[in-house]
Design a protein around this motif. Structure first.
Motif, mmCIF file in Angstrom:
data_model
loop_
_atom_site.group_PDB
_atom_site.id
_atom_site.type_symbol
_atom_site.label_atom_id
_atom_site.label_comp_id
_atom_site.label_asym_id
_atom_site.label_seq_id
_atom_site.Cartn_x
_atom_site.Cartn_y
_atom_site.Cartn_z
ATOM 1 N N ALA A 23 0.816 -1.140 0.000
ATOM 2 C CA ALA A 23 0.000 0.000 0.000
ATOM 3 C C ALA A 23 0.855 1.194 0.000
ATOM 4 N N ARG A 107 -8.466 3.297 9.628
ATOM 5 C CA ARG A 107 -7.584 2.343 8.946
ATOM 6 C C ARG A 107 -7.473 2.685 7.459
ATOM 7 N N GLY A 108 -6.244 2.746 6.947
ATOM 8 C CA GLY A 108 -6.025 2.994 5.535
ATOM 9 C C GLY A 108 -5.932 4.460 5.156
ATOM 10 N N SER A 159 -11.819 5.165 2.298
ATOM 11 C CA SER A 159 -10.628 4.827 3.071
ATOM 12 C C SER A 159 -9.526 4.398 2.131
ATOM 13 N N PRO A 161 -6.681 2.335 0.214
ATOM 14 C CA PRO A 161 -6.712 0.975 -0.277
ATOM 15 C C PRO A 161 -5.646 0.115 0.346
ATOM 16 N N THR A 162 -5.842 -1.144 0.301
ATOM 17 C CA THR A 162 -4.839 -2.077 0.762
ATOM 18 C C THR A 162 -4.537 -3.037 -0.365
ATOM 19 N N ARG A 200 -13.913 -1.408 -3.910
ATOM 20 C CA ARG A 200 -13.645 -2.059 -2.632
ATOM 21 C C ARG A 200 -13.150 -3.479 -2.842
ATOM 22 N N GLY A 205 -10.462 -2.898 2.089
ATOM 23 C CA GLY A 205 -9.756 -1.720 1.594
ATOM 24 C C GLY A 205 -10.415 -1.192 0.337
ATOM 25 N N ARG A 206 -9.739 -0.305 -0.331
ATOM 26 C CA ARG A 206 -10.286 0.290 -1.532
ATOM 27 C C ARG A 206 -9.156 0.669 -2.471
#
Length: 306
Positions: A23, A107-108, A159, A161-162, A200, A205-206
């Motif tokens: 990320a 988060r993220g 949020s 992304p992962t 998503r 994540g996104r």
């Protein structure tokens, strides 16, 4: 009113540019600030440090002047101190400053994305909170926002992304609307297999763009004609990054390059080679992370690309 883009880091993104192999952090300083005819930016300013503990009224002061001097909204200053029109002040009166709004890091998120959410340059947030490069923030951390920030406008943020799982790479849920009728024509920056889609992911994540698998050294081309508003690698995660500004408020991002072939301020044509693809940043294989944004909102590149 004309759109002015300041360069300060696409602070393209302190945790992850989206769907990149792990990320990335944020792209480079694109600050979408509109400037009023008066020349004043619509972005809220930090409260003057001299006013943070309050302000003592001096002879000749008016509420509007105090608000301007302290960098706060006159309406909020009046409300905080229980003042009503015509806002009469007396010498020696102590005025309390409006309590600045706070954003709790999720988060993220990173400073770039938080800045987009509130229409505040990420550099302003960093300075306001004493955060230095590489602008690392933690989940649960409170980020003070400049006084006057409209928190209600934050609805709809995404949020960070992962890295997507193998099963989610091609099945990311798409959540974007159709491109606007006045959108520029966007071509593929490179040809290759899309290994991470927009939307998503299964992990929650996104991905605000797509990731395209390529060979190292592949020529990365401008998706549309525009101006280079950032070319560099200040932020860990994205590696060598290029941001282009296009007509009608669109911006494209090209991350993880091994070599950049343009500089900030350059005007480029559609199809012009702007970089060589690589695996810089937080990815472990050659790929191009590509985003299309209209203003601060990411749009699915697959709905634009030809």
């Amino acid at each position: 009113m004309r759109m002015r883009v300041l360069i300060g880091v696409f602070a393209v993104v302190s945790t992850v540019l989206v769907g990149c192999a792990s990320a990335p952090r944020e792209p480079a300083r694109v600050d979408y600030r509109s400037v009023e005819a008066s020349g004043r930016s619509s972005v809220p300013r930090p409260v003057n440090r001299a006013c943070r503990n309050g302000y003592t009224v001096r002879s000749g002061d008016t509420l509007s002047e105090v608000a301007e001097r302290c960098g706060v909204s006159m309406r909020e200053l009046a409300s905080t101190n229980g003042l009503n029109a015509p806002y009469t002040l007396r010498v020696g009166q102590s005025l309390s400053m409006p309590r600045p709004p706070v954003h709790v890091v999720q988060r993220g998120e990173n400073l770039y994305r938080i800045g987009l959410r509130y229409n505040i340059p990420f550099q302003t947030l960093a300075s306001h909170n004493g955060i230095r490069a590489p602008y690392a923030i933690e989940v649960g951390q409170q980020i003070q926002l400049p006084a006057g920030t409209q928190v209600a406008s934050a609805a709809g943020r995404s949020s960070g992304p992962t890295r997507p799982s193998a099963t989610s790479r091609r099945d990311a849920r798409v959540e974007s609307r159709e491109p606007a009728a006045n959108a520029p024509r966007f071509d593929w920056p490179v040809r290759g297999r899309v290994i991470s889609g927009f939307g998503r992911t299964d992990s929650g994540g996104r991905n605000d763009g797509i990731n395209i698998e390529v060979s190292a050294g592949t020529q990365v081309r401008a998706s549309a004609a525009g101006q280079v508003v950032y070319a560099g690698s200040e932020l860990a995660g994205y590696g060598q990054l290029v941001l282009l500004r296009h007509s009608n408020g669109y911006v494209t991002a090209y991350a993880h390059n091994r070599r950049l072939l343009v500089r900030e301020g350059d005007q480029v044509e559609r199809g012009q080679v702007i970089a060589e693809a690589g695996s810089s940043g937080t990815v472990d294989s050659p790929q191009v992370h590509f985003e299309i944004r209209r203003g601060v909102n990411p749009e699915d590149p697959m709905r634009h690309l030809r």
